[in-house]
Design an enzyme around this catalytic site. Sequence first.
Site, PDB file in Angstrom:
ATOM      1  N   ARG A  54      35.305  12.527  45.521  1.00  0.00           N
ATOM      2  CA  ARG A  54      35.186  11.062  45.593  1.00  0.00           C
ATOM      3  C   ARG A  54      36.418  10.328  45.071  1.00  0.00           C
ATOM      4  NH1 ARG A  54      30.612  13.235  45.808  1.00  0.00           N
ATOM      5  NH2 ARG A  54      31.654  14.664  44.405  1.00  0.00           N
ATOM      6  N   THR A  55      36.869  10.701  43.883  1.00  0.00           N
ATOM      7  CA  THR A  55      37.906   9.883  43.238  1.00  0.00           C
ATOM      8  C   THR A  55      39.205   9.954  44.028  1.00  0.00           C
ATOM      9  OG1 THR A  55      36.836  10.473  41.165  1.00  0.00           O
ATOM     10  CG2 THR A  55      38.966   9.359  41.014  1.00  0.00           C
ATOM     11  N   ARG A 105      44.279  12.968  37.464  1.00  0.00           N
ATOM     12  CA  ARG A 105      43.154  13.696  36.842  1.00  0.00           C
ATOM     13  C   ARG A 105      43.742  14.906  36.144  1.00  0.00           C
ATOM     14  NH1 ARG A 105      37.422  14.885  39.531  1.00  0.00           N
ATOM     15  NH2 ARG A 105      37.280  12.674  38.973  1.00  0.00           N
TER      16      ARG A 105
HETATM   17  N1   CP Z   1      32.466  11.016  40.406  1.00  0.00           N
HETATM   18  C1   CP Z   1      33.586  11.755  40.513  1.00  0.00           C
HETATM   19  O1   CP Z   1      34.533  11.646  39.690  1.00  0.00           O
HETATM   20  O2   CP Z   1      33.572  12.612  41.563  1.00  0.00           O
HETATM   21  P1   CP Z   1      34.754  13.598  41.975  1.00  0.00           P
HETATM   22  O3   CP Z   1      34.850  14.648  40.886  1.00  0.00           O
HETATM   23  O4   CP Z   1      34.351  14.156  43.298  1.00  0.00           O
HETATM   24  O5   CP Z   1      36.017  12.792  42.037  1.00  0.00           O
END
Ligand code: CP
Length: 305
Positions: A54-55, A105
């Site tokens: 998502r991010t 990240r």
């Molecule tokens: N909610 C979230 O951070 O999802 P991802 O790890 O898929 O980015």
Amino acid sequence: MNIKHIIESQQFKVPRIMELFERTNAMKKIVARGGTLDYQSKILATLFYSPSTRTRFSFESAMYRLGGKVLSTENAREFSSEIKDERLEDTIRIINNYCDVIVLRHHETGGARRAASVSNVPIINAGDGSGGQHPTQALLDLYTIHQECHTIDGLSVAFIGALDNGRTARSLAYLLSKFDRVKLYFIAPKELQMKQDILDHLDEHEISYELTNTTKNIIEKVDILYVTRIDRERLQKKNVNLEEYNITPSILKRLKKNARILHPLPRSVEISSEVDSDPRAAYFRQAENGLYLRMALLSMLFDGE
Ligand code: CP
């Protein structure tokens, strides 16, 4: 562009949050019209040292919808020069030359702060370590709460799951502490309960909260049930009934009619798929909001606001 790193939720004040939400509403309309070319000179770099769906995709999509361009590495631990022992600080100094903003990240708590300490372009913390923060997730969570409940003041919010290392729950607790008369419940086995630094912060801001290891007498009271993954491996040798932390149709029967279920996703077994069709299940709308909110955030950074 002024450098405005986004590292932790505490840095956002309520008026700025509301301004961001208004711009998020505007971005939703812009996406419906096919996006904008207003930011076509801008370049976003996504530097992810740990996995994401998502991010990373929503930030990249946000940048394309704003007319900008994206530089990306799918797995920075393997496909960046970290594999040749390059320090994060050096990597950031180098990527500074190639872009206008870096979404990072990092697998270590404090990674985003380290990056910001040497960066001439904004660093956006897209999750640091286990037990750090994920401020843009918390902002989109809060936006979703505001959209669905039309207020934040006075809401009762229960967090459920592995809360000690839950960076989304930690960041959202910080944001909620800025609002009036909110009541927080932390539902987790005692081994995974919310850490003391957050509880100290809530005490300082006179936010009422309860810690419990059961959903009994809590589910019925809350406006928002914020579900997170439970760490099964860490609980293997403990005598913990994990069923207690699963959201099933039987939990739905106990939940208020106007309550909402949120989850930052990805989910495992903690929300049964039978729950998805209930109108109170807001987690897929929440993930969609991530695109609009991240567009709003990027455009505010680019506009120097
Ligand atoms: N909610 C979230 O951070 O999802 P991802 O790890 O898929 O980015």
